[in-house]
Structure formats: C-alpha cells, structure tokens
Design a protein around this motif. Sequence first.
Motif, PDB file in Angstrom:
ATOM      1  N   CYS A  84      -1.130   4.243  -4.927  1.00  9.09           N
ATOM      2  CA  CYS A  84      -1.929   3.013  -4.454  1.00  9.09           C
ATOM      3  C   CYS A  84      -1.089   2.299  -3.834  1.00  9.09           C
ATOM      4  CB  CYS A  84      -2.354   2.282  -5.788  1.00  9.09           C
ATOM      5  SG  CYS A  84      -3.379   3.031  -6.718  1.00  9.09           S
ATOM      6  N   SER A  85       0.495   2.216  -3.872  1.00  5.85           N
ATOM      7  CA  SER A  85       1.220   1.267  -3.003  1.00  5.85           C
ATOM      8  C   SER A  85       2.649   1.760  -2.820  1.00  5.85           C
ATOM      9  CB  SER A  85       1.305  -0.133  -3.696  1.00  5.85           C
ATOM     10  OG  SER A  85       1.935  -0.015  -4.664  1.00  5.85           O
ATOM     11  N   ALA A  86       3.140   1.651  -1.866  1.00  6.87           N
ATOM     12  CA  ALA A  86       4.640   1.931  -1.501  1.00  6.87           C
ATOM     13  C   ALA A  86       5.447   0.999  -0.839  1.00  6.87           C
ATOM     14  CB  ALA A  86       4.723   3.280  -0.516  1.00  6.87           C
ATOM     15  N   HIS A  87       6.711   1.055  -1.557  1.00  8.99           N
ATOM     16  CA  HIS A  87       7.654  -0.204  -0.821  1.00  8.99           C
ATOM     17  C   HIS A  87       8.802   0.512  -0.400  1.00  8.99           C
ATOM     18  CE1 HIS A  87       9.742  -3.872  -0.497  1.00  8.99           C
ATOM     19  NE2 HIS A  87      10.884  -3.012  -0.990  1.00  8.99           N
TER      20      HIS A  87
ATOM     21  N   ARG B  24      12.716   4.284  -1.617  1.00  9.16           N
ATOM     22  CA  ARG B  24      11.266   4.010  -1.583  1.00  9.16           C
ATOM     23  C   ARG B  24      10.829   3.924  -2.999  1.00  9.16           C
ATOM     24  NH1 ARG B  24       7.851   8.975   0.928  1.00  9.16           N
ATOM     25  NH2 ARG B  24       9.271   9.949  -0.488  1.00  9.16           N
TER      26      ARG B  24
ATOM     27  N   ILE C 276       6.952   4.023  -5.148  1.00  9.49           N
ATOM     28  CA  ILE C 276       5.362   4.333  -5.405  1.00  9.49           C
ATOM     29  C   ILE C 276       4.940   4.006  -6.462  1.00  9.49           C
ATOM     30  CG2 ILE C 276       3.426   5.983  -4.764  1.00  9.49           C
ATOM     31  CD1 ILE C 276       5.522   7.461  -2.968  1.00  9.49           C
ATOM     32  N   THR C 277       4.059   3.346  -6.641  1.00  9.91           N
ATOM     33  CA  THR C 277       2.910   2.796  -7.684  1.00  9.91           C
ATOM     34  C   THR C 277       1.763   3.538  -7.739  1.00  9.91           C
ATOM     35  OG1 THR C 277       2.289   0.900  -6.690  1.00  9.91           O
ATOM     36  CG2 THR C 277       4.547   0.505  -7.890  1.00  9.91           C
TER      37      THR C 277
ATOM     38  N   GLN D 275      -2.358   3.333  -9.751  1.00 14.32           N
ATOM     39  CA  GLN D 275      -3.547   2.368  -9.846  1.00 14.32           C
ATOM     40  C   GLN D 275      -3.100   1.386 -10.952  1.00 14.32           C
ATOM     41  OE1 GLN D 275      -3.557   5.715 -10.361  1.00 14.32           O
ATOM     42  NE2 GLN D 275      -4.798   6.324 -12.215  1.00 14.32           N
TER      43      GLN D 275
ATOM     44  N   ASN E 114      -0.215   0.293 -11.539  1.00 13.44           N
ATOM     45  CA  ASN E 114       1.052  -0.471 -10.941  1.00 13.44           C
ATOM     46  C   ASN E 114       2.171   0.063 -11.663  1.00 13.44           C
ATOM     47  OD1 ASN E 114       1.879  -2.272  -8.933  1.00 13.44           O
ATOM     48  ND2 ASN E 114       2.032  -3.933 -10.722  1.00 13.44           N
TER      49      ASN E 114
END
Length: 108
Positions: free
Chosen positions: A39-42, A76, A78-79, A81, A83
């Motif tokens: 769902c998200s990456a930083h 990096r 990654i999360t 759904q 979190n």
Amino acid sequence: FSIDYAYFPLDYYPDLQKQLKAYSSTFKMLREHYNIQFCSAHKEISYGSYASAKADFVEIKLLKAQIYNGLAIVKRSITDQTNRVVHFSKFCLPADQVSFSLEIRSSN
C-alpha cells in the motif's frame, strides 16, 4: 556493482525460504502466496563517507571502493493494508556510480 540487503519479517512469511525457490520475483511471491497488498513505500536516500555511513570493511571490499570515496545508501520500507512494515531493504553503492532521476505525474 552494489550490495542489497533485504529484510522480511518471518512471522508474516512462514516457509519463506521454500517459497523463494518457487518464484522468480520476490514481490510476486509475497502477493500471490502470502496475499500481501503493498500500500505504501518510503525511500530514504543518503550520501556520505564510508565512515559516516557505518560501512564495514566487507562492503568496502565488495564494492571495490576507495575508503575516501563516498557511499550512497537507499533505505526502503513497504507497508501493507494494515500499515505493517512487510519489507525493508538497504541498498549500497559507491557514490560515483549514482545518478538520480525523478518523475512526477499528475493523476488528472
């Protein structure tokens, strides 16, 4: 040449090592076998000396780098759904081999 460390929480991925052999893509395996939805990456990109980046002698030797040259590090996470962090990686390479490109697109 670069060094890439990948970390996967084994509590989320029982029998991960067996599954890795069956798939050519780690992320495809996580989606298909473990039903992970990314769902998200930083990403954090940093640059510094080998000393400031806490690179060890093995990394310096593997990268065939001079100690006085800089090191680029990309971290990096990654999360999913819910979190949860489902993947973390650290990518190291000599800074003189780095170029950055950024593309931003509008959804409109």
